[in-house]
Design a protein around this motif. Structure first.
Motif, PDB file in Angstrom:
ATOM      1  N   THR A   1       0.854  -1.182   0.000  1.00 26.51           N
ATOM      2  CA  THR A   1       0.000   0.000   0.000  1.00 26.51           C
ATOM      3  C   THR A   1       0.891   1.233   0.000  1.00 26.51           C
ATOM      4  OG1 THR A   1      -1.736  -1.148   1.207  1.00 26.51           O
ATOM      5  CG2 THR A   1      -1.816   1.252   1.206  1.00 26.51           C
ATOM      6  N   ILE A   2       0.738   2.053  -1.037  1.00 26.23           N
ATOM      7  CA  ILE A   2       1.562   3.245  -1.226  1.00 26.23           C
ATOM      8  C   ILE A   2       0.756   4.482  -0.865  1.00 26.23           C
ATOM      9  CG2 ILE A   2       3.001   4.552  -2.846  1.00 26.23           C
ATOM     10  CD1 ILE A   2       3.877   1.634  -2.430  1.00 26.23           C
ATOM     11  N   GLY A   3       1.330   5.366  -0.051  1.00 24.65           N
ATOM     12  CA  GLY A   3       0.656   6.596   0.340  1.00 24.65           C
ATOM     13  C   GLY A   3       1.336   7.827  -0.230  1.00 24.65           C
ATOM     14  N   TYR A   4       0.546   8.730  -0.799  1.00 27.71           N
ATOM     15  CA  TYR A   4       1.041  10.026  -1.261  1.00 27.71           C
ATOM     16  C   TYR A   4       0.330  11.121  -0.474  1.00 27.71           C
ATOM     17  CZ  TYR A   4       3.035   7.420  -5.183  1.00 27.71           C
ATOM     18  OH  TYR A   4       3.750   6.529  -5.951  1.00 27.71           O
ATOM     19  N   LEU A   5       1.081  12.114  -0.041  1.00 25.86           N
ATOM     20  CA  LEU A   5       0.580  13.139   0.874  1.00 25.86           C
ATOM     21  C   LEU A   5       0.421  14.472   0.162  1.00 25.86           C
ATOM     22  CD1 LEU A   5       3.003  12.207   3.782  1.00 25.86           C
ATOM     23  CD2 LEU A   5       0.647  11.426   3.489  1.00 25.86           C
ATOM     24  N   CYS A   6      -0.792  14.989   0.152  1.00 17.09           N
ATOM     25  CA  CYS A   6      -1.087  16.293  -0.451  1.00 17.09           C
ATOM     26  C   CYS A   6      -1.130  17.370   0.620  1.00 17.09           C
ATOM     27  CB  CYS A   6      -2.442  16.272  -1.164  1.00 17.09           C
ATOM     28  SG  CYS A   6      -2.542  15.202  -2.598  1.00 17.09           S
ATOM     29  N   GLU A   7      -0.430  18.465   0.375  1.00 15.31           N
ATOM     30  CA  GLU A   7      -0.571  19.674   1.182  1.00 15.31           C
ATOM     31  C   GLU A   7      -1.122  20.769   0.288  1.00 15.31           C
ATOM     32  OE1 GLU A   7       3.252  18.743   4.123  1.00 15.31           O
ATOM     33  OE2 GLU A   7       3.316  20.446   2.750  1.00 15.31           O
ATOM     34  N   TYR A   8      -1.882  21.717   0.864  1.00 17.21           N
ATOM     35  CA  TYR A   8      -2.472  22.760   0.021  1.00 17.21           C
ATOM     36  C   TYR A   8      -2.867  24.010   0.796  1.00 17.21           C
ATOM     37  CZ  TYR A   8      -6.014  19.266   1.374  1.00 17.21           C
ATOM     38  OH  TYR A   8      -6.746  18.313   2.061  1.00 17.21           O
ATOM     39  N   ASP A   9      -2.366  24.147   2.028  1.00 17.98           N
ATOM     40  CA  ASP A   9      -2.658  25.382   2.766  1.00 17.98           C
ATOM     41  C   ASP A   9      -1.631  26.459   2.422  1.00 17.98           C
ATOM     42  OD1 ASP A   9      -0.792  23.696   4.210  1.00 17.98           O
ATOM     43  OD2 ASP A   9      -0.947  25.101   5.890  1.00 17.98           O
ATOM     44  N   ALA A  10      -2.073  27.719   2.516  1.00 16.01           N
ATOM     45  CA  ALA A  10      -1.233  28.868   2.188  1.00 16.01           C
ATOM     46  C   ALA A  10      -0.832  29.605   3.456  1.00 16.01           C
ATOM     47  CB  ALA A  10      -1.979  29.800   1.245  1.00 16.01           C
ATOM     48  N   LEU A  11       0.037  30.600   3.286  1.00 16.22           N
ATOM     49  CA  LEU A  11       0.505  31.440   4.384  1.00 16.22           C
ATOM     50  C   LEU A  11      -0.230  32.779   4.385  1.00 16.22           C
ATOM     51  CD1 LEU A  11       4.242  30.706   3.704  1.00 16.22           C
ATOM     52  CD2 LEU A  11       3.109  30.142   5.857  1.00 16.22           C
ATOM     53  N   PRO A  12      -0.485  33.364   5.542  1.00 14.14           N
ATOM     54  CA  PRO A  12      -1.150  34.672   5.580  1.00 14.14           C
ATOM     55  C   PRO A  12      -0.364  35.719   4.802  1.00 14.14           C
ATOM     56  CG  PRO A  12      -1.009  33.710   7.784  1.00 14.14           C
ATOM     57  CD  PRO A  12      -0.166  32.853   6.891  1.00 14.14           C
ATOM     58  N   GLU A  13      -1.067  36.481   3.965  1.00 11.35           N
ATOM     59  CA  GLU A  13      -0.522  37.592   3.172  1.00 11.35           C
ATOM     60  C   GLU A  13       0.419  37.143   2.054  1.00 11.35           C
ATOM     61  OE1 GLU A  13       1.091  40.708   5.577  1.00 11.35           O
ATOM     62  OE2 GLU A  13      -0.657  40.796   6.906  1.00 11.35           O
ATOM     63  N   ILE A  14       1.210  36.099   2.289  1.00 13.47           N
ATOM     64  CA  ILE A  14       2.199  35.664   1.306  1.00 13.47           C
ATOM     65  C   ILE A  14       1.594  34.773   0.234  1.00 13.47           C
ATOM     66  CG2 ILE A  14       4.269  34.227   1.020  1.00 13.47           C
ATOM     67  CD1 ILE A  14       5.186  35.292   3.748  1.00 13.47           C
ATOM     68  N   GLY A  15       0.620  33.949   0.610  1.00 11.95           N
ATOM     69  CA  GLY A  15       0.079  32.964  -0.327  1.00 11.95           C
ATOM     70  C   GLY A  15       0.876  31.679  -0.254  1.00 11.95           C
ATOM     71  N   HIS A  16       1.180  31.079  -1.425  1.00  9.69           N
ATOM     72  CA  HIS A  16       1.831  29.763  -1.429  1.00  9.69           C
ATOM     73  C   HIS A  16       3.354  29.889  -1.447  1.00  9.69           C
ATOM     74  CE1 HIS A  16      -1.404  26.900  -1.243  1.00  9.69           C
ATOM     75  NE2 HIS A  16      -2.123  27.760  -1.950  1.00  9.69           N
TER      76      HIS A  16
ATOM     77  N   GLY B   1      -3.807   6.411  13.978  1.00  9.49           N
ATOM     78  CA  GLY B   1      -3.342   5.155  13.383  1.00  9.49           C
ATOM     79  C   GLY B   1      -3.577   5.028  11.892  1.00  9.49           C
ATOM     80  N   VAL B   2      -3.877   6.138  11.222  1.00  9.04           N
ATOM     81  CA  VAL B   2      -4.194   6.086   9.792  1.00  9.04           C
ATOM     82  C   VAL B   2      -3.012   5.561   8.978  1.00  9.04           C
ATOM     83  CG1 VAL B   2      -4.717   7.513   7.761  1.00  9.04           C
ATOM     84  CG2 VAL B   2      -5.932   7.903   9.920  1.00  9.04           C
ATOM     85  N   PHE B   3      -1.816   6.012   9.279  1.00  6.85           N
ATOM     86  CA  PHE B   3      -0.662   5.649   8.452  1.00  6.85           C
ATOM     87  C   PHE B   3      -0.155   4.239   8.726  1.00  6.85           C
ATOM     88  CE2 PHE B   3      -0.231  10.387   8.812  1.00  6.85           C
ATOM     89  CZ  PHE B   3      -0.683  10.654   7.522  1.00  6.85           C
ATOM     90  N   ASP B   4      -0.733   3.571   9.706  1.00  4.02           N
ATOM     91  CA  ASP B   4      -0.364   2.172   9.959  1.00  4.02           C
ATOM     92  C   ASP B   4      -0.738   1.279   8.784  1.00  4.02           C
ATOM     93  OD1 ASP B   4       0.389   3.145  12.402  1.00  4.02           O
ATOM     94  OD2 ASP B   4      -1.276   2.265  13.523  1.00  4.02           O
ATOM     95  N   GLU B   5      -1.644   1.758   7.915  1.00  4.34           N
ATOM     96  CA  GLU B   5      -2.077   0.955   6.773  1.00  4.34           C
ATOM     97  C   GLU B   5      -1.082   0.999   5.613  1.00  4.34           C
ATOM     98  OE1 GLU B   5      -5.761   2.584   5.263  1.00  4.34           O
ATOM     99  OE2 GLU B   5      -5.010   4.634   5.382  1.00  4.34           O
ATOM    100  N   LEU B   6      -0.041   1.814   5.726  1.00  4.93           N
ATOM    101  CA  LEU B   6       0.872   2.022   4.602  1.00  4.93           C
ATOM    102  C   LEU B   6       2.146   1.200   4.723  1.00  4.93           C
ATOM    103  CD1 LEU B   6       0.763   5.925   4.218  1.00  4.93           C
ATOM    104  CD2 LEU B   6      -0.564   4.212   2.955  1.00  4.93           C
ATOM    105  N   ASP B   7       2.711   0.878   3.555  1.00  7.81           N
ATOM    106  CA  ASP B   7       4.070   0.342   3.487  1.00  7.81           C
ATOM    107  C   ASP B   7       5.079   1.448   3.247  1.00  7.81           C
ATOM    108  OD1 ASP B   7       3.852  -2.750   3.525  1.00  7.81           O
ATOM    109  OD2 ASP B   7       2.250  -2.107   2.174  1.00  7.81           O
ATOM    110  N   ALA B   8       4.648   2.536   2.609  1.00  9.19           N
ATOM    111  CA  ALA B   8       5.528   3.669   2.343  1.00  9.19           C
ATOM    112  C   ALA B   8       4.690   4.920   2.154  1.00  9.19           C
ATOM    113  CB  ALA B   8       6.382   3.421   1.098  1.00  9.19           C
ATOM    114  N   ALA B   9       5.235   6.061   2.593  1.00  9.17           N
ATOM    115  CA  ALA B   9       4.577   7.362   2.429  1.00  9.17           C
ATOM    116  C   ALA B   9       5.570   8.324   1.786  1.00  9.17           C
ATOM    117  CB  ALA B   9       4.100   7.905   3.768  1.00  9.17           C
ATOM    118  N   MET B  10       5.077   9.121   0.832  1.00  5.52           N
ATOM    119  CA  MET B  10       5.970   9.993   0.069  1.00  5.52           C
ATOM    120  C   MET B  10       5.331  11.331  -0.256  1.00  5.52           C
ATOM    121  SD  MET B  10       7.565   7.322  -2.703  1.00  5.52           S
ATOM    122  CE  MET B  10       6.239   6.120  -2.749  1.00  5.52           C
ATOM    123  N   MET B  11       6.171  12.339  -0.369  1.00  7.67           N
ATOM    124  CA  MET B  11       5.808  13.627  -0.933  1.00  7.67           C
ATOM    125  C   MET B  11       7.106  14.305  -1.360  1.00  7.67           C
ATOM    126  SD  MET B  11       4.938  15.914   2.463  1.00  7.67           S
ATOM    127  CE  MET B  11       5.198  17.482   1.625  1.00  7.67           C
TER     128      MET B  11
END
Length: 374
Positions: A74-89, A139-149
């Motif tokens: 089971t392969i996990g990929y991690l999405c981030e998408y929050d921004a910073l105040p005033e600066i944006g991404h 315990g969500v990530f216990d289901e993974l064999d590897a996590a990447m970003m």
């Protein structure tokens, strides 16, 4: 089979650029990323991923699954998408979300043949109350064999280390009195805060070089002629490992109790944000990712660096994890800056969206084919 992944990647390259630019143009703070998360969810749904919205009750979190129904990793990929105040991404999360979702989609095109499962996680608020911490605690990530970003930056770097972090708030309560006519009837909560700072400063000469202790007084009284009956300070405590940090926290808490005893104030201590564990890079997974980058034409690759703190560290204490950096600029960039944000929508950044997604997908395939010892 990696040639098939390359072809599939080229098919969605325009989508990756459009999604990254859309998230850049619609910056949203942590736990408010409704447009960004929905954009990624729609992309994954279009490619037959099963979606769990508002995952774990977090409104902008999601879990997207593609299951071959065959035995495999089971392969996990991690999405981030929050921004910073005033600066944006200014941290490039628009690219991170796009590359991770893209990697999951690209790899899914061969999964029915290879076997295994792909899970793409939408993890809000990395800059503040990182959802990965909650995911890890549940315990969500216990289901993974590897996590990447993969993180954009001004240099391509192997996955390295990050510092463990614990946010601690100290609130002292005393008793008001007139500071001139009857100060002896008061209990000065601000004095307790000052003793807390003095005690922590005295501790600095007895800690290892990796330790960081920095704080501010958020409440210290209302007027100079009133003995403050309540005062509050917030600190970040950091160390190279969670174990070292735990030892520091025990000492700090004793200092805080001592400040209360010295002044007669009462003390309340609380965790005011979510803590981050230190990142433990899985070296075999990291080496495979670097080799895949080289195969995709990236030659200027540097060794790992130690970063501040991130909720990716909590993931790495649950499963094999990597967090490398991919260059999107030919000149130096400062993280958390408008300059960095603007670099994520250049032609080079658009090109690297595909490179990053493919490298993640290639590495996932290596795991599925048991070419990496985890």
């Amino acid at each position: 089979m990696k040639s098939i992944l390359e072809k599939e990647g080229k098919k969605i390259h325009a989508n990756l650029c459009e999604i990254s630019d859309y998230i850049y143009e619609n910056p949203e703070l942590g736990n408010e990323e409704f447009k960004s998360s929905e954009k990624l969810i729609s992309f994954l749904q279009d490619h037959n991923f099963e979606i769990e919205k508002e995952f774990l009750g977090i409104k902008t979190a999601f879990r997207a699954t593609y299951d071959s129904k065959k035995e495999g990793a089971t392969i996990g990929y991690l999405c981030e998408y929050d921004a910073l105040p005033e600066i944006g991404h200014g941290c490039g999360h628009n690219m991170i979300g796009s590359m991770s979702a893209g990697a999951g989609i690209i790899l899914s095109k061969v999964l029915d043949e290879v076997g295994g499962k792909i899970i793409v996680y939408g993890t809000p608020a990395e800059e503040t109350n990182g959802a990965k911490v909650i995911f890890a605690e549940e315990g969500v990530f216990d289901e993974l064999d590897a996590a990447m970003m993969v993180h954009p930056g001004d240099k391509t770097l192997a996955s390295g280390k990050s510092m463990a972090l614990y946010p601690l708030q100290f609130t002292y309560k005393g008793k008001t009195a007139h500071a001139a006519s009857c100060p002896h009837e008061g209990i000065n909560a601000l004095n307790a805060i000052i003793q807390l700072f003095n005690g922590i400063d005295a501790l600095r000469q007895h800690v290892t070089p990796d330790v960081r202790m920095h704080g501010v007084i958020t409440q210290g009284g209302v007027a100079a002629n009133i003995v403050p009956d309540e005062a509050t300070a917030q600190f970040y405590f950091r160390a190279g490992t969670k174990e070292t940090l735990d030892d520091i926290l025990e000492k700090v808490k004793n200092i805080a109790k001592g400040a209360a005893l010295m002044t007669g104030a009462t003390l309340e201590m609380s965790r005011y944000e979510l803590p981050n564990d230190n990142l433990k890079t899985h070296e075999n997974l990291s080496s495979a990712f670097m080799e895949n980058l080289k195969a995709l034409g990236i030659e200027d690759i540097h060794g790992p660096k130690e970063t501040g703190s991130s909720d990716i560290g909590n993931v790495s204490h649950k499963t094999a994890t990597i967090h490398p950096y991919l260059s999107i600029s030919n000149c130096p960039l400062t993280g958390h800056s408008v300059q960095m944000a603007n670099a994520t929508i250049t032609d080079l950044a658009h090109e690297r969206l595909l490179t990053g997604a493919l490298a993640l997908a290639f590495t996932g395939l290596d795991v599925l084919n048991k070419k990496i010892e985890l």
